[in-house]
Design an enzyme around this catalytic site. Structure first.
Site, PDB file in Angstrom:
ATOM      1  N   SER A 672      46.705  40.072  39.826  1.00 47.63           N
ATOM      2  CA  SER A 672      47.572  39.252  40.657  1.00 47.63           C
ATOM      3  C   SER A 672      48.985  39.214  40.073  1.00 47.63           C
ATOM      4  O   SER A 672      49.647  40.237  39.996  1.00 47.63           O
ATOM      5  CB  SER A 672      46.977  37.846  40.808  1.00 47.63           C
ATOM      6  N   ASP A 745      42.079  41.199  50.913  1.00 48.74           N
ATOM      7  CA  ASP A 745      42.754  40.207  50.058  1.00 48.74           C
ATOM      8  C   ASP A 745      43.317  39.075  50.914  1.00 48.74           C
ATOM      9  O   ASP A 745      44.102  39.289  51.828  1.00 48.74           O
ATOM     10  CB  ASP A 745      43.887  40.880  49.287  1.00 48.74           C
ATOM     11  N   HIS A 779      40.723  38.734  47.109  1.00 51.23           N
ATOM     12  CA  HIS A 779      41.651  38.788  45.975  1.00 51.23           C
ATOM     13  C   HIS A 779      40.880  38.891  44.659  1.00 51.23           C
ATOM     14  O   HIS A 779      41.291  39.594  43.736  1.00 51.23           O
ATOM     15  CB  HIS A 779      42.533  37.535  45.976  1.00 51.23           C
TER      16      HIS A 779
END
Length: 807
Positions: A672, A745, A779
């Site tokens: 991330s 995601d 994610h």
């Protein structure tokens, strides 16, 4: 002659394929066995106490689900990920348990629940008020069932054949008298799902008439009228009260419930229900809603407020909706509501000393609300005690201020400020107040005996020696503080449950010992071990672990956890290394330099951990500090690039100086925002041999109204946005970079297209790059197959471009 040219073309084609290999379709692969074994290690149970301190649940999470399990269809509705097959929010098993054991804390006996189906997934666990039962859900492929268990007999019962709606809100809760459970159910007569008309009836139009409506970047928003129909279909619930014999009665009308809470005396229900019009720009928590009070049969007693669509909030982390908000019950009296109203219209840029007013309204709710007091900053929550004493918290994100005050609920008089500090200053964090139902973070303040407001807190105990969790007794008037318990080396000991009956329950772990639960009698300090959970990672025995502290060139003290392979000695030579980090913003150099974590914690592995590679002969630097500091009027991101380079240089110089790491064989990675950091480090430095960037965002113009801790918009700080976007410098990324991303995601800003475009840009400029797109993953990667394959890719990348770089 023709044969000659055919041969030339064939050889040229093979050469180009081998050189470029633009696309590769692989089946799921497995990493080396040492990593496989760690991924497949059984999870240690979680524990849950009842408020009486008489029972403890031992809850075992399931293993990673299969790719088949997580490949159920998902519908994106107003920011939610809805599994239409069973009316849950995700096609995964996070928050569910596959085994449950009840431990009697008086006798020490342990029993398994009888009456459960052969396979089950328990979730939404809640204790009955007397601590003798639990309510819970059982998630199946086609629906979610309502169950309860009598813990005196250890028998579980399914209460109804109707399926729960487990998509949003409070799925189930006990009535305060313990006679039954209030739950959200699917409508029996909702019929078949709406069918989309494939022939459009007109264009989709959005309009703004001169009003500033900035919004961050969100995923899974509503797209059209059909999505609105689906949202109503899947999210609408019918409340039912179900007694312990399975008799059900409807409560109120079908609605989309975003909040559903009994008053402490059980006579009323506070509800917040989603209303039209819906939005295509923001997720469901910004949609219009109606706050109301129902009686416990479902009749409306009072409509409290009708909140408008909140599409036009001002920018900034301290922005809130105008009008009443944060409706909740006081937990210390039978039936009194409170709420707050922003006095600056929710706009943090307005200058005022009075940011919020707090109001109260008691049953039977016929009179006007009473103004309790005003706040200087944003409302951060109450911890209620009694009519004489309660605590209010305030916060201001921009300046990092946190403030706690002691006040009298009966008069509204603020007696004193008991703490005012920076949220970044972990060394002064006073801990979380213990309440009468601390296990569920409910109830009112747990007072010690006597007249003064003497309370208890449990905190992390951050210090220059690392985290040392504590149990504190605190006289809020005199400010006398007595430490009743504090973690001592060589252990990390963390208080879990305390109800002022003389016994503290805590977990204990060390570098070599996995966590287990203990009971300590505070008076004589006698201890008793309550659990004997086995070590899930026997292959990591002997791995060397050290909490490092080292300086950045501007004097900030940084920290990281170093792992060295089992049996490694410095004489064996310098090792290849993997640095794993995640940048964090600070407004204070002092706070940025505070020690994080503990040198005595047992290593826990999750899919974001790099520690797996210590079994492959790498030195691992995990949770490497990556502070980005902007003091005073300066913002942290103004110097983001320079600071991440300084952070990376500091840790590399330090560990190379220790003689354990080879400077020419170091990789950097992150997930991330850590992936974003990785791409920037490869674009602007030559410090690393390779990089691993998972599920990142690389072009900040695609998140123009703010990202992470950045509150400024692209148009307010274009230079910052452009300089921080590694996409703009893809031509400079020549260090080998592995990119991975979940195809679905859902995280704000990290669209898969971010990775797709960075890959194309690096490839187009001749860089060494590989892009792995994981089907049906979010994610965070969930399935065993995706996780194993990701680790297979990472291992191959590290072996080729780091460990064997010079071979």
């Amino acid at each position: 002659m023709k044969s000659y040219f055919k041969l030339v073309y064939l050889l040229l084609g093979l050469f180009l394929f081998a050189k470029v290999q633009a696309q590769e379709n692989l089946t799921y692969q497995l990493p080396p066995k040492s990593i496989q074994d760690l991924v497949d290690a059984p999870a240690s149970p979680n524990v849950l106490f009842n408020k009486q301190g008489s029972r403890m649940l031992l809850l075992t999470p399931p293993a990673y689900p299969s790719i088949e399990d997580i490949s159920q269809p998902i519908i994106g509705l107003a920011g939610l990920r809805v599994n239409p097959a069973n009316s849950t929010t995700e096609a995964e098993i996070s928050g569910l348990y596959q085994d449950i054991i009840i431990k009697d804390l008086h006798s020490g006996s342990e029993q398994k629940l009888k009456g459960l189906p052969e396979t089950y997934r328990i979730g939404n666990i809640c204790w009955s008020p007397n601590g003798n039962q639990i309510g819970f859900s059982n998630t199946k492929e086609d629906g979610v069932e309502l169950w309860y268990a009598d813990l005196q007999t250890c028998v579980a019962y399914k209460l109804t054949n109707d399926y729960l709606n487990d998509i949003m809100g409070n799925t189930l809760q006990w009535a305060p008298d313990g006679k039954g459970i209030l739950a959200q159910f699917l409508q029996k007569n909702r019929g078949e799902k709406p069918v989309k008309n494939l022939v459009p009836t007109g264009p989709i139009i959005q309009e703004n008439l001169g009003t500033k409506t900035p919004a961050r970047t969100y995923q899974y928003l509503l797209q059209d009228e059909y999505d609105q129909e689906l949202m109503d279909y899947y999210l609408t619930s019918q409340l039912q009260f179900v007694d312990l014999q399975g008799r059900a009665s409807k409560i109120g009308e079908p609605a989309i419930y975003r909040k559903l809470i009994y008053s402490p005396n059980g006579a009323y229900i506070l509800t917040e229900t989603i209303q039209h019009p819906y939005s295509y720009l923001v997720p469901i928590n910004y949609f219009p809603y109606e706050a109301a009070i129902l009686d416990n049969k479902g009749s409306t007693i009072k409509t409290l407020y009708k909140a408008a669509l909140a599409e036009n909030l001002p920018t900034g982390f301290d922005a809130v909706a105008s009008g009443p908000r944060a409706f909740e019950w006081r937990t210390d009296v039978p039936a009194t509501l409170y709420w707050v109203v922003a006095q600056d219209e929710g706009n943090p840029n307005k200058k005022t000393d009075n940011r919020e007013n707090v109001y109260m309204l008691g049953a039977p709710f016929h009179t006007g609300a009473k103004e309790l007091f005003s706040l200087n900053y944003r409302f951060g929550g109450f911890t209620w005690g009694n009519d004489q004493y309660a605590i209010v918290q305030e916060r201001w994100r921009k300046s990092r201020i946190q403030k706690m005050s002691l006040f009298s609920p009966s008069t509204g008089k603020v007696m004193k400020v008991i703490a005012q500090r920076s949220s970044e200053d972990t060394y002064t964090e006073p801990g979380q107040f213990i309440t009468s139902d601390y296990a569920t973070h409910g109830g009112s303040l747990l007072f010690d005996k006597g007249k003064d407001p003497v309370v208890f807190t449990i905190g992390n105990g951050a210090s220059a020696q690392g985290d040392r969790p504590f149990l504190l007794r605190w006289n809020l008037l005199s400010n006398q503080q007595d430490t009743l318990f504090k973690s001592k080396a060589p252990y990390f000991e963390e208080p879990i449950f305390f109800n002022n009956q003389g016994i503290l329950y805590f977990s204990r772990e060390s570098v070599e010992q996995n966590p287990n639960i203990f009971a300590r009698t505070l008076k004589n300090k006698k201890e008793k071990q309550l659990t004997s959970f086995t070590d899930p990672y026997p292959s990591l025995k002997g791995v060397q672990k050290q909490l490092l502290s080292y300086p950045r060139k501007d004097g900030i003290k940084l920290s990281a956890t170093l792992y060295l392979p089992k049996g490694y000695k410095k004489e064996d030579g310098a090792l290849p290394a993997l640095i794993w980090a995640y940048p964090r913003e600070y407004k204070s150099l002092a706070a940025a330099g505070q020690v994080k974590g503990s040198p005595y914690r047992f290593t826990r592995l999750a899919f974001r951990s790099p520690v797996f590679w210590v079994t492959r002969g790498y030195a691992i630097l995990d949770q490497a500090d990556m502070p980005i500091v902007g003091e005073g009027t300066k913002e942290p991101n103004d110097t983001f690039l320079q600071q991440i380079e300084d952070n990376a240089t500091a840790i590399i110089d330090y560990v190379v100086g220790m003689g354990v790491i080879d400077r020419d064989r170091i990789a950097v990675g992150g997930h991330s925002y850590g992936a974003f950091m990785t791409a920037n480090l490869l674009a602007h430095t030559n410090l690393f041999a390779a990089g691993i960037a998972r599920s990142g965002a690389y072009n900040r113009t695609l998140t123009p109204f703010g990202f992470q801790g950045e509150a400024r918009t692209y148009w307010e700080a274009p230079t910052v946005y452009n300089q921080m976007s590694p996409f703009n410098y893809a031509h400079k990324i020549k260090t080998p970079l592995l990119l991975t991303h979940g195809m679905n995601d859902e995280n704000s800003g990290t669209f898969p297209i971010q990775t797709e475009r960075l890959y194309s840009a690096i490839k187009g400029h001749g860089g060494t790059v590989r892009f792995v797109l994981l089907p049906n993953e979010f994610h965070g990667y969930r399935s065993r197959e995706s996780l194993m394959h990701t680790f297979y890719e990472q291992d191959a990348w590290l072996e080729k471009y780091v460990k064997n770089r010079n071979k």
